[in-house]
Write a protein that holds these residues in place. Structure first.
Motif, PDB file in Angstrom:
ATOM      1  N   ARG A  23       1.146  41.755  -6.621  1.00 46.66           N
ATOM      2  CA  ARG A  23       2.448  40.980  -6.393  1.00 46.66           C
ATOM      3  C   ARG A  23       2.509  39.329  -7.267  1.00 46.66           C
ATOM      4  O   ARG A  23       3.656  38.789  -7.883  1.00 46.66           O
ATOM      5  CB  ARG A  23       1.687  40.946  -4.915  1.00 46.66           C
ATOM      6  N   ALA A  24       0.595  39.002  -7.718  1.00 45.37           N
ATOM      7  CA  ALA A  24       1.050  37.578  -7.752  1.00 45.37           C
ATOM      8  C   ALA A  24       0.927  37.170  -9.442  1.00 45.37           C
ATOM      9  O   ALA A  24       1.707  36.286  -9.501  1.00 45.37           O
ATOM     10  CB  ALA A  24      -0.711  37.224  -8.261  1.00 45.37           C
ATOM     11  N   HIS A  25       0.866  39.054 -10.039  1.00 45.33           N
ATOM     12  CA  HIS A  25       1.206  38.360 -11.505  1.00 45.33           C
ATOM     13  C   HIS A  25       3.438  38.812 -11.124  1.00 45.33           C
ATOM     14  O   HIS A  25       3.562  37.721 -12.191  1.00 45.33           O
ATOM     15  CB  HIS A  25       1.138  39.403 -11.834  1.00 45.33           C
ATOM     16  N   ALA A  26       3.602  39.309 -10.274  1.00 47.91           N
ATOM     17  CA  ALA A  26       5.331  39.333 -10.314  1.00 47.91           C
ATOM     18  C   ALA A  26       5.569  38.115 -10.253  1.00 47.91           C
ATOM     19  O   ALA A  26       7.254  37.832 -10.058  1.00 47.91           O
ATOM     20  CB  ALA A  26       5.565  40.809  -8.866  1.00 47.91           C
ATOM     21  N   ILE A  27       5.032  37.363  -9.058  1.00 47.82           N
ATOM     22  CA  ILE A  27       5.883  35.978  -8.527  1.00 47.82           C
ATOM     23  C   ILE A  27       5.257  34.719  -9.633  1.00 47.82           C
ATOM     24  O   ILE A  27       6.494  34.384 -10.166  1.00 47.82           O
ATOM     25  CB  ILE A  27       5.006  35.733  -7.433  1.00 47.82           C
ATOM     26  N   ARG A  28       4.247  35.400 -10.501  1.00 48.84           N
ATOM     27  CA  ARG A  28       4.300  34.160 -11.663  1.00 48.84           C
ATOM     28  C   ARG A  28       5.425  34.283 -12.524  1.00 48.84           C
ATOM     29  O   ARG A  28       5.585  33.088 -13.202  1.00 48.84           O
ATOM     30  CB  ARG A  28       2.616  34.168 -12.316  1.00 48.84           C
ATOM     31  N   ALA A  29       5.899  35.615 -12.839  1.00 53.19           N
ATOM     32  CA  ALA A  29       6.901  36.116 -13.778  1.00 53.19           C
ATOM     33  C   ALA A  29       8.301  35.138 -13.186  1.00 53.19           C
ATOM     34  O   ALA A  29       9.192  35.321 -14.105  1.00 53.19           O
ATOM     35  CB  ALA A  29       7.353  37.677 -13.772  1.00 53.19           C
ATOM     36  N   HIS A  30       8.358  35.704 -12.369  1.00 52.79           N
ATOM     37  CA  HIS A  30       9.780  34.993 -12.183  1.00 52.79           C
ATOM     38  C   HIS A  30       9.391  33.954 -11.905  1.00 52.79           C
ATOM     39  O   HIS A  30      10.248  32.858 -12.628  1.00 52.79           O
ATOM     40  CB  HIS A  30      10.001  35.308 -10.187  1.00 52.79           C
ATOM     41  N   LEU A  31       8.474  32.831 -12.170  1.00 54.76           N
ATOM     42  CA  LEU A  31       8.430  31.528 -12.292  1.00 54.76           C
ATOM     43  C   LEU A  31       8.486  30.858 -13.254  1.00 54.76           C
ATOM     44  O   LEU A  31       9.276  29.865 -13.882  1.00 54.76           O
ATOM     45  CB  LEU A  31       6.243  30.959 -11.262  1.00 54.76           C
ATOM     46  N   ARG A  32       7.784  31.927 -14.235  1.00 54.73           N
ATOM     47  CA  ARG A  32       8.233  31.510 -15.342  1.00 54.73           C
ATOM     48  C   ARG A  32       9.544  31.622 -15.918  1.00 54.73           C
ATOM     49  O   ARG A  32       9.475  31.443 -16.495  1.00 54.73           O
ATOM     50  CB  ARG A  32       6.584  32.053 -16.081  1.00 54.73           C
ATOM     51  N   GLN A  33      10.046  32.502 -15.596  1.00 59.85           N
ATOM     52  CA  GLN A  33      11.238  32.870 -16.124  1.00 59.85           C
ATOM     53  C   GLN A  33      12.396  31.923 -15.462  1.00 59.85           C
ATOM     54  O   GLN A  33      13.084  31.063 -16.525  1.00 59.85           O
ATOM     55  CB  GLN A  33      12.076  34.224 -15.398  1.00 59.85           C
ATOM     56  N   ALA A  34      12.491  31.941 -14.512  1.00 59.05           N
ATOM     57  CA  ALA A  34      13.095  30.209 -13.288  1.00 59.05           C
ATOM     58  C   ALA A  34      13.076  28.988 -14.368  1.00 59.05           C
ATOM     59  O   ALA A  34      13.839  28.278 -14.617  1.00 59.05           O
ATOM     60  CB  ALA A  34      12.558  30.180 -12.271  1.00 59.05           C
ATOM     61  N   GLU A  35      11.535  29.022 -14.981  1.00 61.77           N
ATOM     62  CA  GLU A  35      11.229  27.531 -15.526  1.00 61.77           C
ATOM     63  C   GLU A  35      11.203  27.963 -17.071  1.00 61.77           C
ATOM     64  O   GLU A  35      11.433  27.325 -17.934  1.00 61.77           O
ATOM     65  CB  GLU A  35       9.433  27.318 -15.923  1.00 61.77           C
ATOM     66  N   GLY A  36      12.011  28.683 -17.828  1.00 64.20           N
ATOM     67  CA  GLY A  36      12.617  28.948 -19.184  1.00 64.20           C
ATOM     68  C   GLY A  36      11.518  30.136 -19.976  1.00 64.20           C
ATOM     69  O   GLY A  36      12.015  29.776 -21.326  1.00 64.20           O
ATOM     70  N   ASP A  37      10.266  30.050 -19.757  1.00 66.37           N
ATOM     71  CA  ASP A  37       9.615  31.010 -20.202  1.00 66.37           C
ATOM     72  C   ASP A  37      10.122  32.364 -20.239  1.00 66.37           C
ATOM     73  O   ASP A  37       8.572  33.002 -19.418  1.00 66.37           O
ATOM     74  CB  ASP A  37       7.649  30.147 -20.304  1.00 66.37           C
ATOM     75  N   ALA A  38      10.554  32.895 -21.270  1.00 68.26           N
ATOM     76  CA  ALA A  38      10.845  34.371 -21.283  1.00 68.26           C
ATOM     77  C   ALA A  38       9.720  34.700 -21.671  1.00 68.26           C
ATOM     78  O   ALA A  38       9.360  36.099 -21.393  1.00 68.26           O
ATOM     79  CB  ALA A  38      12.306  34.865 -21.974  1.00 68.26           C
ATOM     80  N   ALA A  39       9.653  34.662 -22.607  1.00 68.61           N
ATOM     81  CA  ALA A  39       7.513  35.987 -23.422  1.00 68.61           C
ATOM     82  C   ALA A  39       6.996  35.534 -22.292  1.00 68.61           C
ATOM     83  O   ALA A  39       6.491  36.725 -22.050  1.00 68.61           O
ATOM     84  CB  ALA A  39       7.121  34.983 -24.252  1.00 68.61           C
ATOM     85  N   ALA A  40       6.426  34.708 -21.375  1.00 69.65           N
ATOM     86  CA  ALA A  40       5.566  34.580 -20.373  1.00 69.65           C
ATOM     87  C   ALA A  40       5.417  35.805 -19.401  1.00 69.65           C
ATOM     88  O   ALA A  40       4.722  35.992 -18.213  1.00 69.65           O
ATOM     89  CB  ALA A  40       5.083  33.260 -20.568  1.00 69.65           C
ATOM     90  N   ALA A  41       7.303  35.125 -18.950  1.00 69.92           N
ATOM     91  CA  ALA A  41       7.240  36.205 -17.737  1.00 69.92           C
ATOM     92  C   ALA A  41       7.504  37.448 -17.808  1.00 69.92           C
ATOM     93  O   ALA A  41       6.872  38.528 -17.325  1.00 69.92           O
ATOM     94  CB  ALA A  41       8.902  35.673 -17.822  1.00 69.92           C
ATOM     95  N   ARG A  42       7.666  37.466 -19.331  1.00 71.73           N
ATOM     96  CA  ARG A  42       8.029  39.245 -19.731  1.00 71.73           C
ATOM     97  C   ARG A  42       6.558  40.050 -19.560  1.00 71.73           C
ATOM     98  O   ARG A  42       6.260  41.120 -19.274  1.00 71.73           O
ATOM     99  CB  ARG A  42       8.223  39.597 -20.625  1.00 71.73           C
ATOM    100  N   GLU A  43       5.625  39.191 -20.468  1.00 70.25           N
ATOM    101  CA  GLU A  43       3.906  39.257 -20.379  1.00 70.25           C
ATOM    102  C   GLU A  43       3.826  39.778 -18.628  1.00 70.25           C
ATOM    103  O   GLU A  43       2.496  40.665 -18.224  1.00 70.25           O
ATOM    104  CB  GLU A  43       3.212  38.391 -20.240  1.00 70.25           C
ATOM    105  N   ASP A  44       3.559  38.957 -17.410  1.00 73.69           N
ATOM    106  CA  ASP A  44       3.437  38.849 -16.425  1.00 73.69           C
ATOM    107  C   ASP A  44       3.759  39.997 -15.781  1.00 73.69           C
ATOM    108  O   ASP A  44       4.028  40.856 -15.014  1.00 73.69           O
ATOM    109  CB  ASP A  44       3.848  37.397 -15.127  1.00 73.69           C
ATOM    110  N   PHE A  45       5.253  40.371 -15.808  1.00 71.66           N
ATOM    111  CA  PHE A  45       6.059  41.842 -15.454  1.00 71.66           C
ATOM    112  C   PHE A  45       5.855  43.054 -15.807  1.00 71.66           C
ATOM    113  O   PHE A  45       5.108  43.855 -14.605  1.00 71.66           O
ATOM    114  CB  PHE A  45       7.634  41.530 -15.556  1.00 71.66           C
TER     115      PHE A  45
END
Length: 200
Positions: free
Chosen positions: A155-177
């Protein structure tokens, strides 16, 4: 719900069974809209609120309003109050996220679990923006290892993925998803997180 109604009837002056019943009713009111016909998850913001059971919402909301001021507020009443705030919004954009964030902070004082902390991060993201929520997540992870703990890590990784996506860091978001998808044992969650990683 039937058993909790019996418990509430047996101890009508105890506000926590009333809070538990309110919580269960408010959660159950959204049951028909949580998944698609194929069993895929529908996020709260995307659910068809016209299909929520509004009679059940009214009953749960009245219960928590009555029980709220009876003594020190406990876990169930705080959770029910959060659910009632969600249920009171006619559309997702009207949700009072600042109130929800405050209620989660109060809940964290009563029940300092990792899942409650992560829920507060989500509320803070909606209320105050992803940057502030990311800072809070980092702080909580340093203190409680939310990204490593077996009960919270996916759940923590999923939430961090959404946050990174919202901040525009698509690559990092994909890793967390992808990390969150690999960690979950829930098939609908796995499909949802995998789609987020590969499509969005």
């Amino acid at each position: 719900i039937r058993l909790t109604r019996l418990l509430h009837a047996l101890v009508p002056d105890d506000p926590e069974p009333a809070g538990l019943l309110a919580l269960m009713l408010l959660i159950d009111s959204r049951r028909a809209t949580r998944t698609t016909a194929n069993g895929d998850l529908i996020p709260l913001a995307d659910q068809d609120r016209t299909r929520w059971d509004h009679a059940t919402i009214q009953e749960g909301s009245e219960l928590i309003r009555t029980a709220w001021s009876q003594g020190n507020v406990g876990t169930y009443r705080l959770q029910a109050a959060i659910a009632a705030v969600h249920a009171s919004a006619q559309v997702a954009e009207e949700t009072d996220w600042k109130q929800i964030a405050a209620l989660y902070l109060a809940l964290e004082q009563v029940e300092p679990s990792g899942l409650v902390m992560l829920a507060r991060v989500v509320a803070v993201a909606h209320a105050f923006g992803p940057a502030r929520a990311s800072f809070l997540l980092e702080q909580l992870d340093r203190d409680h290892r939310l990204l490593q703990h077996p009960l919270t890590r996916h759940r923590a990784h999923a939430i961090r993925a959404h946050l990174r996506q919202a901040e525009g860091d698509a690559a990092a978001a994909r890793e967390d998803f992808l990390a969150a998808a690999d960690m979950t044992k829930n098939e609908p969650e796995y499909r949802y997180l995998s789609r987020k990683a590969n499509v969005e």
